[in-house]
Design a protein around this motif. Sequence first.
Motif, PDB file in Angstrom:
ATOM      1  N   VAL A   5     -23.512 -83.053 -29.071  1.00 43.20           N
ATOM      2  CA  VAL A   5     -22.837 -82.772 -27.817  1.00 43.20           C
ATOM      3  C   VAL A   5     -21.579 -83.621 -27.723  1.00 43.20           C
ATOM      4  CG1 VAL A   5     -22.991 -82.747 -25.313  1.00 43.20           C
ATOM      5  CG2 VAL A   5     -24.998 -82.188 -26.683  1.00 43.20           C
ATOM      6  N   GLU A   6     -20.405 -82.960 -27.652  1.00 44.02           N
ATOM      7  CA  GLU A   6     -19.133 -83.653 -27.524  1.00 44.02           C
ATOM      8  C   GLU A   6     -18.782 -83.846 -26.050  1.00 44.02           C
ATOM      9  OE1 GLU A   6     -18.506 -80.669 -31.043  1.00 44.02           O
ATOM     10  OE2 GLU A   6     -19.388 -80.612 -29.026  1.00 44.02           O
ATOM     11  N   SER A   7     -18.014 -84.903 -25.762  1.00 46.64           N
ATOM     12  CA  SER A   7     -17.526 -85.149 -24.419  1.00 46.64           C
ATOM     13  C   SER A   7     -16.227 -85.947 -24.496  1.00 46.64           C
ATOM     14  CB  SER A   7     -18.557 -85.907 -23.576  1.00 46.64           C
ATOM     15  OG  SER A   7     -18.832 -87.179 -24.133  1.00 46.64           O
ATOM     16  N   GLY A   8     -15.476 -85.986 -23.393  1.00 45.62           N
ATOM     17  CA  GLY A   8     -14.265 -86.782 -23.311  1.00 45.62           C
ATOM     18  C   GLY A   8     -12.973 -86.002 -23.402  1.00 45.62           C
ATOM     19  N   GLY A   9     -13.040 -84.703 -23.630  1.00 49.10           N
ATOM     20  CA  GLY A   9     -11.833 -83.901 -23.700  1.00 49.10           C
ATOM     21  C   GLY A   9     -11.195 -83.718 -22.335  1.00 49.10           C
ATOM     22  N   GLY A  10      -9.961 -83.207 -22.334  1.00 45.94           N
ATOM     23  CA  GLY A  10      -9.257 -82.977 -21.092  1.00 45.94           C
ATOM     24  C   GLY A  10      -7.771 -82.843 -21.299  1.00 45.94           C
ATOM     25  N   LEU A  11      -7.014 -82.994 -20.216  1.00 46.39           N
ATOM     26  CA  LEU A  11      -5.558 -82.878 -20.226  1.00 46.39           C
ATOM     27  C   LEU A  11      -4.930 -84.264 -20.241  1.00 46.39           C
ATOM     28  CD1 LEU A  11      -2.954 -81.160 -19.923  1.00 46.39           C
ATOM     29  CD2 LEU A  11      -3.279 -81.349 -17.440  1.00 46.39           C
ATOM     30  N   VAL A  12      -3.957 -84.462 -21.134  1.00 43.64           N
ATOM     31  CA  VAL A  12      -3.258 -85.735 -21.233  1.00 43.64           C
ATOM     32  C   VAL A  12      -1.781 -85.468 -21.511  1.00 43.64           C
ATOM     33  CG1 VAL A  12      -3.697 -85.981 -23.714  1.00 43.64           C
ATOM     34  CG2 VAL A  12      -3.288 -88.019 -22.319  1.00 43.64           C
ATOM     35  N   GLN A  13      -0.897 -86.350 -21.032  1.00 42.59           N
ATOM     36  CA  GLN A  13       0.535 -86.214 -21.268  1.00 42.59           C
ATOM     37  C   GLN A  13       0.904 -86.709 -22.663  1.00 42.59           C
ATOM     38  OE1 GLN A  13       2.694 -88.193 -18.142  1.00 42.59           O
ATOM     39  NE2 GLN A  13       2.117 -86.680 -16.603  1.00 42.59           N
ATOM     40  N   PRO A  14       1.998 -86.202 -23.236  1.00 44.55           N
ATOM     41  CA  PRO A  14       2.452 -86.720 -24.525  1.00 44.55           C
ATOM     42  C   PRO A  14       2.620 -88.232 -24.477  1.00 44.55           C
ATOM     43  CG  PRO A  14       3.659 -84.740 -23.977  1.00 44.55           C
ATOM     44  CD  PRO A  14       2.851 -85.098 -22.754  1.00 44.55           C
ATOM     45  N   GLY A  15       2.148 -88.900 -25.533  1.00 44.13           N
ATOM     46  CA  GLY A  15       2.176 -90.350 -25.587  1.00 44.13           C
ATOM     47  C   GLY A  15       0.949 -91.010 -25.006  1.00 44.13           C
TER      48      GLY A  15
END
Length: 124
Positions: A5-15
């Motif tokens: 089971v993977e977790s921790g993904g999401g939306l992040v800004q460049p850098g």
Amino acid sequence: QVQLVESGGGLVQPGGSLRLSCAASGSIFSINAMSWYRQAPGKQRELVADITSSGSTNYAATVKGRFTISRDNAKNTVFLQMNRMKPEDTAVYYCKAEQVITDTTGARVVNAYWGRGTQVTVSS
């Protein structure tokens, strides 16, 4: 049987940075190498990084120096720390575990198990 089971993904800004986790459960004995793959829309799944039970690591050239793979054997968990992220890192990230067992005939068998994936999006 092994479940991942993977977790921790999401939306992040460049850098920016994200940290992915993958927890293994079920028949987790004899798990050897664990790895992270990713797949962007319209592209084939590619290896990002892998790590052996002893801690030896390998990285794709596109992420080396920015990403770090690690594992906690006691917790049966593998991590992927992603720093200085770029839009081209956008993909579904998958965890894979390799298990070496002995079957009912006494032969050695290597099984591979996959998680369902977690979405990572890098955008401003």
